[in-house]
Design a protein around this motif. Structure first.
Motif, PDB file in Angstrom:
ATOM      1  N   ALA A 162       0.683  -1.303  -0.041  1.00  0.00           N
ATOM      2  CA  ALA A 162       0.000  -0.090  -0.058  1.00  0.00           C
ATOM      3  C   ALA A 162       0.779   1.164   0.033  1.00  0.00           C
ATOM      4  O   ALA A 162       0.396   2.376  -0.009  1.00  0.00           O
ATOM      5  CB  ALA A 162      -1.064  -0.095   1.198  1.00  0.00           C
ATOM      6  N   ALA A 163       2.147   1.132  -0.116  1.00  0.00           N
ATOM      7  CA  ALA A 163       3.022   2.463   0.425  1.00  0.00           C
ATOM      8  C   ALA A 163       3.880   2.816  -0.806  1.00  0.00           C
ATOM      9  O   ALA A 163       4.715   3.559  -0.614  1.00  0.00           O
ATOM     10  CB  ALA A 163       3.938   1.778   1.584  1.00  0.00           C
ATOM     11  N   ALA A 198       4.163   6.619  -0.716  1.00  0.00           N
ATOM     12  CA  ALA A 198       4.746   7.037   0.623  1.00  0.00           C
ATOM     13  C   ALA A 198       6.376   6.507   0.823  1.00  0.00           C
ATOM     14  O   ALA A 198       7.138   7.375   1.373  1.00  0.00           O
ATOM     15  CB  ALA A 198       4.091   6.260   1.926  1.00  0.00           C
ATOM     16  N   VAL A 199       6.685   5.660   0.311  1.00  0.00           N
ATOM     17  CA  VAL A 199       7.970   5.165   0.354  1.00  0.00           C
ATOM     18  C   VAL A 199       9.112   5.918  -0.613  1.00  0.00           C
ATOM     19  O   VAL A 199       9.924   6.467  -0.384  1.00  0.00           O
ATOM     20  CB  VAL A 199       8.355   3.591   0.067  1.00  0.00           C
ATOM     21  CG1 VAL A 199       9.845   3.440  -0.018  1.00  0.00           C
ATOM     22  CG2 VAL A 199       7.736   2.662   0.936  1.00  0.00           C
ATOM     23  N   GLN A 234      -4.391   5.549  -1.279  1.00  0.00           N
ATOM     24  CA  GLN A 234      -4.478   6.535  -0.255  1.00  0.00           C
ATOM     25  C   GLN A 234      -2.957   7.177  -0.308  1.00  0.00           C
ATOM     26  O   GLN A 234      -2.937   8.490  -0.079  1.00  0.00           O
ATOM     27  CB  GLN A 234      -4.541   5.979   0.913  1.00  0.00           C
ATOM     28  CG  GLN A 234      -4.777   6.804   2.139  1.00  0.00           C
ATOM     29  CD  GLN A 234      -5.127   6.186   3.438  1.00  0.00           C
ATOM     30  OE1 GLN A 234      -6.085   5.158   3.338  1.00  0.00           O
ATOM     31  NE2 GLN A 234      -4.366   5.810   4.335  1.00  0.00           N
ATOM     32  N   ALA A 235      -1.876   6.350  -0.387  1.00  0.00           N
ATOM     33  CA  ALA A 235      -0.559   6.811  -0.133  1.00  0.00           C
ATOM     34  C   ALA A 235      -0.085   7.774  -1.364  1.00  0.00           C
ATOM     35  O   ALA A 235       0.535   8.761  -1.055  1.00  0.00           O
ATOM     36  CB  ALA A 235       0.220   5.907   0.051  1.00  0.00           C
ATOM     37  N   GLY A 260      -1.833  11.171  -0.906  1.00  0.00           N
ATOM     38  CA  GLY A 260      -0.825  11.813   0.125  1.00  0.00           C
ATOM     39  C   GLY A 260       0.326  12.489  -0.470  1.00  0.00           C
ATOM     40  O   GLY A 260       0.665  13.610  -0.260  1.00  0.00           O
ATOM     41  N   ASP A 311      -0.391  15.329  -2.481  1.00  0.00           N
ATOM     42  CA  ASP A 311      -1.138  16.416  -1.712  1.00  0.00           C
ATOM     43  C   ASP A 311       0.227  17.202  -1.412  1.00  0.00           C
ATOM     44  O   ASP A 311       0.298  18.416  -1.237  1.00  0.00           O
ATOM     45  CB  ASP A 311      -1.747  15.812  -0.475  1.00  0.00           C
ATOM     46  CG  ASP A 311      -2.329  16.961   0.380  1.00  0.00           C
ATOM     47  OD1 ASP A 311      -2.638  18.097  -0.146  1.00  0.00           O
ATOM     48  OD2 ASP A 311      -2.314  16.646   1.564  1.00  0.00           O
ATOM     49  N   ARG A 312       1.327  16.503  -0.820  1.00  0.00           N
ATOM     50  CA  ARG A 312       2.551  16.964  -0.439  1.00  0.00           C
ATOM     51  C   ARG A 312       3.298  17.516  -1.398  1.00  0.00           C
ATOM     52  O   ARG A 312       4.210  18.451  -1.346  1.00  0.00           O
ATOM     53  CB  ARG A 312       3.410  15.925   0.213  1.00  0.00           C
ATOM     54  CG  ARG A 312       2.852  15.612   1.691  1.00  0.00           C
ATOM     55  CD  ARG A 312       3.860  14.878   2.386  1.00  0.00           C
ATOM     56  NE  ARG A 312       4.240  13.463   1.629  1.00  0.00           N
ATOM     57  CZ  ARG A 312       3.492  12.305   1.756  1.00  0.00           C
ATOM     58  NH1 ARG A 312       2.674  12.309   2.585  1.00  0.00           N
ATOM     59  NH2 ARG A 312       3.765  11.290   1.146  1.00  0.00           N
ATOM     60  N   HIS A 350       3.602  15.466   6.209  1.00  0.00           N
ATOM     61  CA  HIS A 350       2.448  15.480   6.767  1.00  0.00           C
ATOM     62  C   HIS A 350       1.801  14.039   5.861  1.00  0.00           C
ATOM     63  O   HIS A 350       1.550  14.140   4.566  1.00  0.00           O
ATOM     64  CB  HIS A 350       1.547  16.469   6.324  1.00  0.00           C
ATOM     65  CG  HIS A 350       1.798  17.859   7.327  1.00  0.00           C
ATOM     66  ND1 HIS A 350       2.790  18.503   6.710  1.00  0.00           N
ATOM     67  CD2 HIS A 350       1.689  18.196   8.473  1.00  0.00           C
ATOM     68  CE1 HIS A 350       2.892  19.629   7.495  1.00  0.00           C
ATOM     69  NE2 HIS A 350       2.143  19.440   8.745  1.00  0.00           N
ATOM     70  N   VAL A 351       1.652  13.227   6.682  1.00  0.00           N
ATOM     71  CA  VAL A 351       1.157  11.841   5.778  1.00  0.00           C
ATOM     72  C   VAL A 351      -0.409  11.470   6.033  1.00  0.00           C
ATOM     73  O   VAL A 351      -0.781  12.214   6.769  1.00  0.00           O
ATOM     74  CB  VAL A 351       1.894  10.564   6.099  1.00  0.00           C
ATOM     75  CG1 VAL A 351       3.333  10.525   5.411  1.00  0.00           C
ATOM     76  CG2 VAL A 351       1.903  10.423   7.884  1.00  0.00           C
ATOM     77  N   GLU A 352      -0.925  10.816   5.199  1.00  0.00           N
ATOM     78  CA  GLU A 352      -2.314  10.551   5.267  1.00  0.00           C
ATOM     79  C   GLU A 352      -2.861   9.401   6.007  1.00  0.00           C
ATOM     80  O   GLU A 352      -3.881   9.093   6.296  1.00  0.00           O
ATOM     81  CB  GLU A 352      -2.912  10.673   3.836  1.00  0.00           C
ATOM     82  CG  GLU A 352      -2.753   9.199   3.233  1.00  0.00           C
ATOM     83  CD  GLU A 352      -1.371   8.530   3.036  1.00  0.00           C
ATOM     84  OE1 GLU A 352      -0.445   9.199   2.864  1.00  0.00           O
ATOM     85  OE2 GLU A 352      -1.289   7.222   3.216  1.00  0.00           O
ATOM     86  N   SER A 353      -1.738   8.653   6.683  1.00  0.00           N
ATOM     87  CA  SER A 353      -1.829   7.484   7.718  1.00  0.00           C
ATOM     88  C   SER A 353      -0.889   7.042   8.377  1.00  0.00           C
ATOM     89  O   SER A 353       0.349   7.571   7.874  1.00  0.00           O
ATOM     90  CB  SER A 353      -2.373   6.387   6.648  1.00  0.00           C
ATOM     91  OG  SER A 353      -1.432   5.779   5.881  1.00  0.00           O
ATOM     92  N   HIS A 388       0.287   4.186   8.272  1.00  0.00           N
ATOM     93  CA  HIS A 388       0.999   3.202   7.140  1.00  0.00           C
ATOM     94  C   HIS A 388       1.961   4.070   6.283  1.00  0.00           C
ATOM     95  O   HIS A 388       2.998   3.520   6.437  1.00  0.00           O
ATOM     96  CB  HIS A 388      -0.115   2.479   6.344  1.00  0.00           C
ATOM     97  CG  HIS A 388       0.407   1.561   5.604  1.00  0.00           C
ATOM     98  ND1 HIS A 388       1.182   1.557   4.565  1.00  0.00           N
ATOM     99  CD2 HIS A 388       0.271   0.063   5.952  1.00  0.00           C
ATOM    100  CE1 HIS A 388       1.477   0.483   3.899  1.00  0.00           C
ATOM    101  NE2 HIS A 388       0.943  -0.492   4.815  1.00  0.00           N
ATOM    102  N   SER A 389       1.438   5.020   6.107  1.00  0.00           N
ATOM    103  CA  SER A 389       2.308   5.799   5.109  1.00  0.00           C
ATOM    104  C   SER A 389       3.503   6.755   6.222  1.00  0.00           C
ATOM    105  O   SER A 389       4.501   7.105   5.622  1.00  0.00           O
ATOM    106  CB  SER A 389       1.812   7.100   4.277  1.00  0.00           C
ATOM    107  OG  SER A 389       0.950   6.471   3.244  1.00  0.00           O
TER     108      SER A 389
END
Lengths: 297, 395
Positions: free
Chosen positions: A72-73, A76-77, A110-111, A114, A117-118, B56-59, B61-62
């Motif tokens: 899921a990441a 984010a990663v 979702q990630a 995010g 968004d950043r 600023h992360v959304e969870s 997990h992130s």
């Protein structure tokens, strides 16, 4: 910038020796994206075919830095890598997240949101082969209507998948992303140009590339590129960009090739009735009407 | 070198400790009762007293996934969470530890839903005992601050290279104000130098593939190496705490602190803030002539088997206080302590005490009762192995 094509693209390889199936459209996209991005690339890939075939200890297929992320990441990663490199003052790098259709539109959505968004300085490459191929061809949020998969069987009661394909390109654009594009491995020069543009973009870029899968779609391996072209030519996929708040169609055919020719070349669609095909054509026409009306100004 | 003293809460102490540790990247998602930590850290970044990227992360997990990304290129990364947030990021924890990334995380211990509850117990961290993270439990705000600094020194030790979770009891510690000494930055910089690019970092000079897959021909060996490095980190835990003492003038006795155990007949084992209450009870019981002792268990992984065996030599009855229930069995620390006693071929009487669930008070009277039951067992009373403190229902 020099136009990237078979003549101008260098012969360096940054992604090879992997164990993907013959005719794999996804590995074709990765290989070419990496050639554009170059040796200073940091790639983040979640669970999925490309991770499964490229990191089998001790044989690593990326010559650049690369890592597998939690499923899921991806966003984010990749964000974290870019932030870490920036904080350490390491310049001249490019971070890219590379995820399949499920890793992008479903579990990694979702990630990804995010990261956009950043506005982290990363490229997100969504490689769309329209199902969870690595686990054995299960339906994803990007599986189109009427697709036979192992979790959307076609039979007396159902035509296979009954969902519409999520519109990731416009969903991503709705974030106000710096740059977004759709592409197809059937039109490689267009794809290469878009990867190059994403590389030049500060902030988040998203490229959604259409990548046929012989194993999951049921067609001979040599037809990957021609099917990737046919998807665009029949209007079931489209080449477009979103930049500075505006959409642009890169290819606006006067007429479409027959949808049935594209569909019937693949076993995943072979069960479709005339009625199903008409329905798919109607959805295509409505989509194009909208794109032409809203994007062509 | 002593710093300034300030009256701050546990969460603020954590934030001060993190600021002093100079992380490059802070990625966090808010959850009660961790929020003050991330609020302060975002303020430090805004005012420039912490030169870090605040993501600023959304969870959750992130939050951990960003930390994994940052740490994989050699940046110092921090995150903080609690309860459901810890469980939401659960799959990313073994990811970080398997990749040997020296991330430090603060976990504000809080109850797990359902029923929903924001108050403190230690159920959350127990879920992650097998995640490959070193787990500390702290008693007060000073220790919370100090452990942020020790945490990075330990995690980044080339022989350790294992992420560290610092557990801070929700509300009882996160939101309680105490006088805390803020160490001087130069002293911290001396104790915790900038992270040198670890051997396993992705870098331009030496590109790598990380978080690789290893089949059944090699997978067990990867796990064995991780496991034995974690076991060996026990000595680094002691060494880091000793070195901390040399610089800052206070230590926490490594993996556990033994209080009045030498001639004790009965000993209670605690983890976290309840230790403070237990210290008072021990003092009072000692004053009344009772031979009682206390072990403050600071580290649950690696489990300090040898140190427990040494500290419990000659003890006739051992009680273990668990602020958690492993449903269908008993308190998790109790299971671990009994196993350690078996390893030491010791057979004192043991009782498990479960209390503090969902923030239920554990009072002095409850702890006196626990010591009382341990003495009863010594006198031959046949009590249930597991006792429940301060419960208001039949069971």
């Amino acid at each position: 910038m020099v136009k990237l094509n078979a003549k101008t693209l260098h012969n360096e390889e940054y992604f090879y020796g992997h164990k993907a199936c013959g005719g794999c459209g996804e590995s074709l996209a990765l290989r070419h994206a990496m050639k554009v991005l170059g040796p200073n690339t940091f790639a983040a890939l979640p669970a999925g075919c490309m991770a499964a075939v490229s990191f089998i200890y001790p044989n690593m297929a990326f010559t650049t830095n690369a890592m597998i992320t939690p499923f899921a990441a991806t966003g984010a990663v990749a964000s974290g890598i870019a932030a870490g490199l920036e904080a350490l003052g390491i310049d001249g790098t490019q971070t890219i997240g590379i995820a399949g259709d499920g890793g992008t539109a479903d579990i990694g959505f979702q990630a990804l949101s995010g990261a956009i968004d950043r506005n982290d300085d990363i490229i997100y490459l969504a490689t769309d082969n329209e199902a969870y191929m690595n686990t054995g061809i299960q339906k994803s949020g990007l599986t189109p209507y009427g697709t036979r998969t192992t979790t959307s069987p076609a039979g007396k009661n159902l035509p296979g998948s009954v969902n519409q394909k999520k519109n990731m390109f416009e969903i991503v654009a709705a974030h106000g992303i710096a740059y977004a594009a759709t592409a197809s491995v059937g039109y490689l020069e267009d794809f290469l140009a878009k990867v190059a543009k994403a590389k030049e973009t500060r902030g988040t870029s998203y490229i959604h590339v259409f990548v046929p899968c012989p194993t999951g779609w049921g067609y001979p391996a040599h037809k990957t590129v021609s099917l990737a072209k046919a998807a665009v030519d029949s209007g079931l996929w489209y080449l477009a960009e979103y930049e500075k708040g505006a959409f642009k169609l890169n290819r606006n055919p006067g007429s479409f090739t027959p949808v049935a020719d594209y569909l019937k070349a693949q076993s995943r669609f072979r069960h479709l009735t005339e009625e199903d095909i008409s329905r798919i054509e109607a959805a295509r026409d409505a989509k194009w009407e909208n794109m032409r009306r809203q994007w062509q100004g | 070198m002593s710093g300034v003293k300030r009256f701050i809460c546990g969460d603020e102490a954590v934030a001060e400790g993190v600021r002093l540790a100079r992380p490059h990247v802070v990625s966090a998602y808010p959850i009660t009762p961790q929020t003050i930590v991330v609020e302060r850290l975002s303020e430090y970044v805004e005012e420039g007293s912490l030169k870090a990227r605040y993501m600023h992360v959304e969870s959750e997990h992130s939050a951990m996934s960003c930390a994994i990304g940052a740490s994989s290129v050699g940046a110092r990364a921090f995150t903080a969470t609690s309860s459901q947030g810890l469980l939401y990021m659960a799959e990313t924890l073994p990811y970080a530890s398997g990749a040997r990334l020296p991330i430090v995380m603060m976990n504000a211990n809080r109850s797990i839903a359902t029923p929903w509850n924001i108050y403190g117990d230690q159920m959350d961290a127990m879920f992650l005992l097998n995640s490959g993270w070193i787990q500390y439990y702290v008693e007060d705000a000073q220790e919370a601050l100090d452990m942020m600094i020790q945490g990075y020194r330990l995690a980044e030790d080339p022989e350790v290279m294992t992420p560290v979770m610092i557990n801070v009891d929700g509300f009882v510690l996160t939101h309680t104000y105490e006088l805390v000494e803020i160490p001087l930055q130069e002293a911290v910089d001396g104790f915790l130098p900038p992270l040198k690019m670890p051997l396993n970092s992705m870098s331009l000079e030496s590109p790598k593939s990380l978080c690789i897959s290893a089949g059944n021909d090699t997978n067990m060996e990867f796990n064995m190496k991780q496991h034995f490095d974690m076991l060996r980190s026990a000595s680094a835990i002691e060494a880091v705490d000793r070195a901390f003492g040399e610089t800052f003038g206070r230590t926490y006795h490594g993996a556990l602190e033994a209080i009045d155990t030498e001639d004790a007949r009965v000993v209670l084992i605690t983890a976290g803030t309840v230790t403070g209450t237990a210290r008072g009870v021990v003092k009072a019981l000692r004053a009344a002539g009772k031979k009682v002792g206390l072990i403050k268990l600071r580290v649950l992984r690696p489990f300090p088997v040898q140190r427990l065996i040494e500290a419990l030599k000659g003890v006739e009855a051992v009680g273990v206080l668990d602020k958690n229930i492993s449903f269908g069995y008993e308190g998790t620390i109790f299971t671990n302590v009994n196993s350690a006693l078996m390893a030491g071929q010791m057979s004192p009487k043991t009782l498990g005490f479960i209390g503090g669930i969902g923030g239920r008070d554990i009072t002095k009277a409850n702890l006196e009762e626990a010591y009382g039951k341990l003495f009863e067992v010594l006198e031959g009373a046949d009590l249930d192995r597991v006792q429940y403190l301060n419960v208001r229902c039949d069971y």
